[in-house]
Structure formats: C-alpha cells, structure tokens
Design an enzyme around this catalytic site. Structure first.
Site, PDB file in Angstrom:
ATOM      1  N   ASP A 486       0.867  -1.184   0.000  1.00 46.29           N
ATOM      2  CA  ASP A 486       0.000   0.000   0.000  1.00 46.29           C
ATOM      3  C   ASP A 486       0.897   1.225   0.000  1.00 46.29           C
ATOM      4  OD1 ASP A 486      -1.876   2.122   0.674  1.00 46.29           O
ATOM      5  OD2 ASP A 486      -3.234   0.530   1.295  1.00 46.29           O
ATOM      6  N   ASP A 488      -0.139   4.328   0.531  1.00 50.17           N
ATOM      7  CA  ASP A 488      -0.681   5.419   1.351  1.00 50.17           C
ATOM      8  C   ASP A 488      -0.078   5.451   2.749  1.00 50.17           C
ATOM      9  OD1 ASP A 488      -2.243   6.092  -0.750  1.00 50.17           O
ATOM     10  OD2 ASP A 488      -4.102   5.242   0.051  1.00 50.17           O
ATOM     11  N   LYS A 510       0.843   2.532   5.748  1.00 49.36           N
ATOM     12  CA  LYS A 510      -0.219   1.616   6.170  1.00 49.36           C
ATOM     13  C   LYS A 510       0.258   0.167   6.169  1.00 49.36           C
ATOM     14  CE  LYS A 510      -4.299   4.290   4.803  1.00 49.36           C
ATOM     15  NZ  LYS A 510      -5.529   4.302   3.988  1.00 49.36           N
ATOM     16  N   VAL A 534       1.021  -1.283  -7.539  1.00 45.30           N
ATOM     17  CA  VAL A 534       0.937  -2.448  -8.412  1.00 45.30           C
ATOM     18  C   VAL A 534       0.416  -1.959  -9.761  1.00 45.30           C
ATOM     19  CG1 VAL A 534      -0.056  -4.736  -8.738  1.00 45.30           C
ATOM     20  CG2 VAL A 534       0.489  -3.945  -6.445  1.00 45.30           C
ATOM     21  N   ASN A 559     -10.072   1.626  -6.302  1.00 49.07           N
ATOM     22  CA  ASN A 559     -10.297   2.208  -7.625  1.00 49.07           C
ATOM     23  C   ASN A 559     -10.342   1.103  -8.679  1.00 49.07           C
ATOM     24  OD1 ASN A 559      -7.472   2.206  -9.216  1.00 49.07           O
ATOM     25  ND2 ASN A 559      -7.091   2.532  -7.027  1.00 49.07           N
ATOM     26  N   CYS A 616     -23.840  23.051 -20.521  1.00 53.00           N
ATOM     27  CA  CYS A 616     -24.748  24.177 -20.780  1.00 53.00           C
ATOM     28  C   CYS A 616     -25.749  24.328 -19.639  1.00 53.00           C
ATOM     29  CB  CYS A 616     -25.466  23.990 -22.111  1.00 53.00           C
ATOM     30  SG  CYS A 616     -26.469  22.491 -22.205  1.00 53.00           S
TER      31      CYS A 616
END
Length: 765
Positions: A486, A488, A510, A534, A559, A616
C-alpha cells in the site's frame, strides 16, 4: 502472553478496545450473570444515560437468554444476538414492541425538478395509474430527470413553486407511478433513447402517439384473442394523490420552476420476542436466498432450540465431535419438531417451496442437526468477523436510521466441514488453531500455513483481511509468505474504520504498520510489507518470478483501474483472485478462479453517463442545488485554480513543452488554455511584475462581476430578445430566470465569496 498469564478474554481485550478510540468509554462488568438491575441502570459508565442496546455474542442457557431479551425489549433496549457455532452463523435482533424507523434505507432523498404540470380531465385508457380509474381527473407532474426513482405511495414536498402554485410550497402529497400500455409485438425499448425523448413531449401527445401504435397492431389482430399488451412505466412522470378538498385548477396555470423533495415518513414496527420467534418463525431466513426458499433454515432453528434444551438437561453444551451428544441433540430436535407440528405458525420440519410452507411433513435432516451439535463449541474467524460487523450495524439502527433485519437470519457453510477421515480432524492438541482443525482438518491447516498470499491494499478492508490471515495461521509455515502493499500513509480520518492503526501510527505507511500489528497477533506469520504501486510501471519488481510464486491474490483496493490491472495479472499467471469493495453500507465480493469463472475485467463497468450534467445546464440553466455545486467544482475551481495555474507554470518554465501539449488539445481546450495564459500575463503586467494581496482582491472582484453579473445580464438580454421575436415564453419548465448580483449593497455572501476567492488566488501566487 495472554495465554501464559491466564488472562480472561474480557481483560485481554479491554486495553485494545480502549486504544481504538480514547473518547469511547469501555469498561468491564465482572459478573457471572447480568442482573436486571444492572441492565436497567440509568447512569451507564457515568454518562447519565441508560443502555441503548445489549449484544449477546454466544448462545447462553435458555432461561438466562430469554430473561435478558424480555428485560431489554420491555424497557426500550435493543437486543442483538450474534452467534457463530461451527460453520453456522445466526443473527437475531429485537427492537421491542414499538420501534420507529426514521430513515428506512439511508439513501439520499431525491430532489426532482418539475419541468411540466398537466391536469388530465379524462384519464385515457392507455394510461395506468394505481387508484385512478379511466375517465377520472388526475394531475401529472413531469420531472427533468430521466428516472424519478419513486414508488407508489412515496411522499414528496413541494418547493420553489411559483405564482398561483406558491401556496403549495411545504405541503406534502403522495405520488403514484404512471405507466402506458403498448402492444407486446411493438417491442418498445423502454431504456432506449427514442422512448426517453418521446416522454419529453406533453402527455396528450405521448398518449396520441401510443394510441396510433396500439390501433395499428390491434387492427392486425382483429378478432384474434392473441393480441397482447404490456405496460411501460413512464419514469419521468408522477401522478399526484390530492385530498378531496384540494382543487386542481391552480395546477393548470403552471409556467415554470418547482421542485419535489422526497420525504420519508417514519415507519412504526413491532418486533416479537426471542422466545416467540424461536418457536414461531415458520421459515427462518437464510443469508442465501435460494436456501431460504428451500427451507434450509428450519434445521438451524430447530438445532438452536435443541441445543438449549440439551443444556437445560445436561448442564453443559455438546462436546466437540461427541457422537453421543450429537445423537441426543438430534433426538431432541425431532421431538421439538413433532410437538410443534399441530401449532399454527410454528417452526417444524415441513416441506417448503419458494419460502412458503406447505404443511406437509418431511424428514428432518438429522445429519445437519448432528453436525451443528458436533461443532457447536467451535468458531471460525471469517464468520465471527461477519457477525461482528452485522451486529454493530444493528446497534446503529437503534437510532432510527436504517431498517433492522427481520429478526432472524442464518447462514450455513457445510462445504467447509472435513468429515472424511477422523484422524484428520482429531485428536485436537491444544493449539491456537484447534477450532479450525476440528472443522476444516489438519490437512487444511498444513496447507494454509504454506500459502503465499499477495494482499493489495491495507485500508479498511485490508486491515480486516490481514487480521483474518493472521488468526487463521496463513503464511506461518516454512514455505508460507504474506505480502501486503500500500502506497498510502495513515491519516487521522483512517482511524474510524482501519482498526489496526492507532493515533501514534499517523503518518506511517499503512502496510508497514499493519504488518507489525498482525505480526504481534501471530509471531509465526511470515509477512513482508511493501510500499509499491501495483501497475505497469512496477513490473520490474512484481515480475514473472513474483507472480508465479503466489498461490492467491487478494484485492483490497479503492479504484477500478488498479482492480483491472491485478485481475489481468492474475489471468496471465492463472492465479485465483479474491475481489471485494465497499460503498457506505453496501459491499460486494467476487471469487475469480482461473479457467472456471469470469474475470473482473469481463464485467461491464458503468460510467454513469446518464447522471452526468451537461455543461450548458451548469453554466446557463441550473435547476438543482447540485448543479450549482458541480459548476463551482468543474467550471470555477478547476479552471481558475487548477487548470489555469498549471498551464501557466508549464508555459513559464518550458515554453516549447507547453506548445507541444497545446497541439494535442482540441480547439476548445486550446482557446481556454491560451485565455488563461493571457489572463496571468496581463495580471502581472498591470501589477508591475509584483503580485500582492490587493491585486488578488482586484482579480477576485473582476471574476465575480464577470461571472455573476455581466454574463447573467447578457443571458437575460438574449432571452428577452428571443421572447420578443418568437412571441413564446423562454423561461419555462426547468429554465429559471437568474438574478444578477448587485454590488451597490453587498450581501454577506458576496463579501465571503470575495474573501475566499482572493485568498485562493493568493495561495496560487
């Protein structure tokens, strides 16, 4: 060390529970049996409040368990029972004789923009509206969204209604779905663009078009009884259920504007006691729908009742792998089933079809009852983890948010039981894996110890999986290994759900912190923490040798792109993949086996194009609050404070690279980019090359006037000219006439906007 010290489970757990959240009071009530007086305390842990819920994590002696339940339900205390016995997991909740559910689903309520309101004096036969007969008057509302997402009987509140309908604002009405009949032979695609575009027409025109279609196909089957029709729901229309004294006349004057805000009225539910449901749950619910429909829960329900009676008679619970005990429990279950056979609404061994009892007796599956008894005193890590999460969610429902489960839910995994060889499941030798061996066998445990597992991600799911791997003894053998990666770092916000981390871990990787914690849980575990992404750019590290050495890959990602990559790698190297994800209270899981199942990439990911908002609409005709939020995010913040500064920095540092990037943009992006460059160059020129906070205030003011006054006045002028030339009203339906800002008397909101925008420009510079 807890085993060596002879610590009780509660005392061993207390320090860990307290360290999870220092603001949550956790303490031990040291007693053999919880008394009613303690349960009804009005000042729990000095909070000045009583207990809100009681959670029982194992099946207790019958009299004790029923007393706890009765005391709790009679005094407004939620009662939750979560028990894992062998390969069986059972969850029960009782919120008392009167429980108010304030929000049944927890989903965001709908805000629908009204685009048209019609009074239909004579309901056509083709239109189908529950409770409205042919020829009756009905008020139909067309909404701007393609699908309103409401059901018959849902309630909405009027908002932002104008002119003659302004008195309706705040009033609540029920709505019903509107459907239209269509010949089956016409094969109308209800999800197709043509049908959805047709629904934008007034209802009279929609009905006229469908009437022509109906008459055409009807004429082809003149005198033929085979003419079939189907009803298609018009998901952009709703029928209003008005009180008898409410006139429909004002609705005919509708011109523009209006919102329908979904309102969820409270739901009152009555729950039955544990004693009553133990006997009178005819077809107990199973986690798997097909098992519930087949009546598989009956054996579990009778097994629980039989084990409780066994405990009353013997003064103990059935012993692990005891043949004598399991035969006794099976006989008790048969007796209970026979005794209940004549009682209406009782749980007994009868044939079940599609979850409906037939009243016809069937043989009790004694093997399942005996297995339940044999493994009653064992637990499995995975089932305990599931029950813990489910029970915690039930406790939250005491607040009125979400709908509690319908009292009982069972789950059974007989496929896990290894009964082939008695020497494989015994004798047990006092190891930490005894329960696992008693169920799955020694061969499984030896194989599990030598597994090589790659865990991708160490967030909320990754923490849970790491804990499970450690407790199960995965990767503890000579050839075993667990890799966790990981990129993060731990943030404070992670501490609410990623339970392996504590305050002192904030800022640490982590994967490293998670590995250290589970290594303490099981020192024999061979685990390596990585801080690598990865992906294609790390294939020099995660190479052929690495992937070929693995037994299984386990995703704990957040994700789709990363999920797709690991799935592709697992396919290339023929490795099993465990895939899962969460979204709020929702979750999904998938087991991907090489050459046996479809892969993750075989699934079609929805890009939710239908929920995207046209630019728009954002710039000129927003009609929902979320449109304004999206405009601020996409058009304002992204352009002014991200795209513009990034483009200028590239231009300033490397002009050649900037123009190379410019050539790759489409014309619209090129104009926007060059305009941003021109803006920053002009700003520096005006400031003499020195940007101070005064310059930031000036540019913020210019932007505000340009965006919210000049552009609005230009739009109003164009719309007014169009009305004059065509003679038709321009501001109808969802088009709302905007109001330009006025700086002659600045409102607090304008000053706050100016302050924030100037500070963001200062941050950019």
């Amino acid at each position: 060390e807890h085993v060596a010290a002879g610590a009780t489970r509660v005392n061993a757990s207390l320090p860990e529970l307290r360290s999870l959240n220092p603001f949550c009071r956790v303490d031990v009530f040291d007693t053999d049996e919880v008394s009613d007086d303690y349960l009804l305390s009005s000042n729990v842990l000095g909070t000045g409040r009583p207990f809100a819920a009681v959670v029982v994590s194992t099946i207790l002696p019958k009299a004790y368990l029923l007393r706890l339940n009765e005391t709790a339900r009679s005094n407004g205390i939620a009662f939750i029972l979560a028990a894992n016995h062998g390969v069986t997991a059972s969850l029960f909740s009782d919120f008392g004789p009167r429980h108010e559910i304030l929000d049944a689903t927890g989903e965001p309520t709908q805000t629908l923009a009204v685009s048209n309101v019609e009074v239909i004096d004579d309901k056509p036969a083709l239109l189908s509206i529950d409770g409205v007969k042919e020829g009756e008057k009905v008020v139909l509302v067309t909404v701007a969204q393609a699908e309103h997402g409401l059901d018959d009987g849902d309630t909405v509140a009027f908002d932002d209604m104008r002119d003659d309908l302004a008195d309706l604002n705040g009033k609540i009405v029920k709505v019903r779905r509107v459907a239209i009949a269509s010949p089956t032979e016409a094969h109308v695609d209800a999800n197709g663009v043509i049908f959805k575009e047709a629904l934008k027409l007034p209802t009279s025109e929609v009905v006229a078009n469908f009437q022509k279609q109906y008459d055409f196909y009807k004429s082809k089957h003149e005198g033929d009884e085979k003419f079939c029709t189907r009803t298609i729901t018009m998901f952009n229309r709703l029928a209003l259920v008005l009180e008898d004294d409410v006139s429909t006349d004002p609705f005919a004057s509708y011109q523009a504007g209006g919102l329908l805000n979904q309102v969820r009225p409270p739901i009152l539910k009555e729950y039955r006691s544990l004693a009553e449901t133990l006997e009178s749950t005819v077809v107990p619910q199973m986690l798997r729908g097909e098992e519930w429909e087949d009546g598989k829960g009956i054996e579990i329900h009778l097994g629980i009742a039989a084990v409780m009676d066994f405990n009353q008679t013997e003064g103990r619970w059935p012993a692990i792998h005891s043949k004598e005990d399991c035969l006794k429990v099976a006989e008790i279950a048969k007796r209970i089933s026979e005794e209940r056979k004549e009682k209406e609404g009782a749980c007994w061994s009868q044939k079940v079809s599609f979850a409906f009892p037939s009243g016809e007796a069937r043989d009790l599956d004694e093997k399942r009852i005996e297995r339940f008894s044999r493994l009653f005193c064992t637990e499995l890590t995975g089932l305990c983890a599931f029950l813990g999460g489910a029970a915690a969610q039930e406790v939250l429902k005491k607040s009125g948010k979400y709908t509690p489960i319908d009292q009982w839910v069972h789950h059974d995994e007989p496929i896990l039981v290894a009964d082939e060889c008695s020497s494989n499941i015994g004798p047990l030798f006092g190891s930490r894996y005894d329960h696992q061996i008693a169920i799955l066998g020694k061969d499984f445990q030896a194989k599990a110890a030598n597994q090589r597992v790659f865990l991708v991600g160490c967030g909320a799911l990754g923490c849970e999986y790491l804990k499970g791997l450690a407790l199960m003894g995965i990767g503890t053998g000579r050839d075993g290994q667990v890799y966790v990666t990981d990129m993060d770092r731990i943030e404070v916000s992670n501490l609410s759900r990623q339970f392996l981390f504590r305050q002192h871990d904030v800022g640490n990787p982590k994967s490293v912190s998670g590995a250290q914690v589970v290594k303490k849980m099981n020192p024999q575990m061979n685990i390596e923490a990585l801080e690598r992404k990865v992906g294609a750019d790390t294939e020099d590290f995660f190479d052929d040798k690495f992937w070929e050495s693995l037994d299984v890959c386990w995703n704990a990602l957040d994700n789709v792109h990363a999920r797709r990559y690991t799935d592709a790698r697992c396919l290339d190297y023929a490795k099993p993949l465990l895939e899962s994800g969460t979204l709020g209270t929702k979750c999904n899981s998938e087991v991907v086996l090489p050459f046996r199942t479809s892969t993750y990439n075989d699934g079609k990911e929805s890009d939710d194009n239908e929920s995207q908002i046209a630019m728009c609409t954002l710039r000129s005709f927003p009609y929902l609050p979320k449109h304004c939020i999206e405009y601020a995010k996409q058009s304002f913040f992204s352009d002014y404070f991200e795209f513009g500064p990034d483009e200028y920095e590239t231009f300033r540092k490397d002009t050649a690279t900037y123009f190379e990037q410019l050539d790759k943009m489409d014309p619209g992006e090129q104009i926007k980019s060059l305009g941003m460059i021109r803006f920053f160059l002009d700003l520096q020129k005006e400031a003499g090359g020195k940007i101070d906070f005064n310059a930031c205030v000036q540019v913020a003011f210019k932007r505000m006037i340009a965006d919210y006054r000049t552009s609005v006045l230009n739009l109003l002028h164009s719309a007014d000219e169009m009305e004059k030339s065509s003679g038709k009203k321009f501001w109808t339906g969802t088009k709302r006439r905007p109001r330009p800002i006025d700086w002659t008397d600045p409102s607090p909101e304008l000053m706050e906007y100016l302050y924030c925008t100037a500070n963001m420009y200062a941050s950019v510079w």
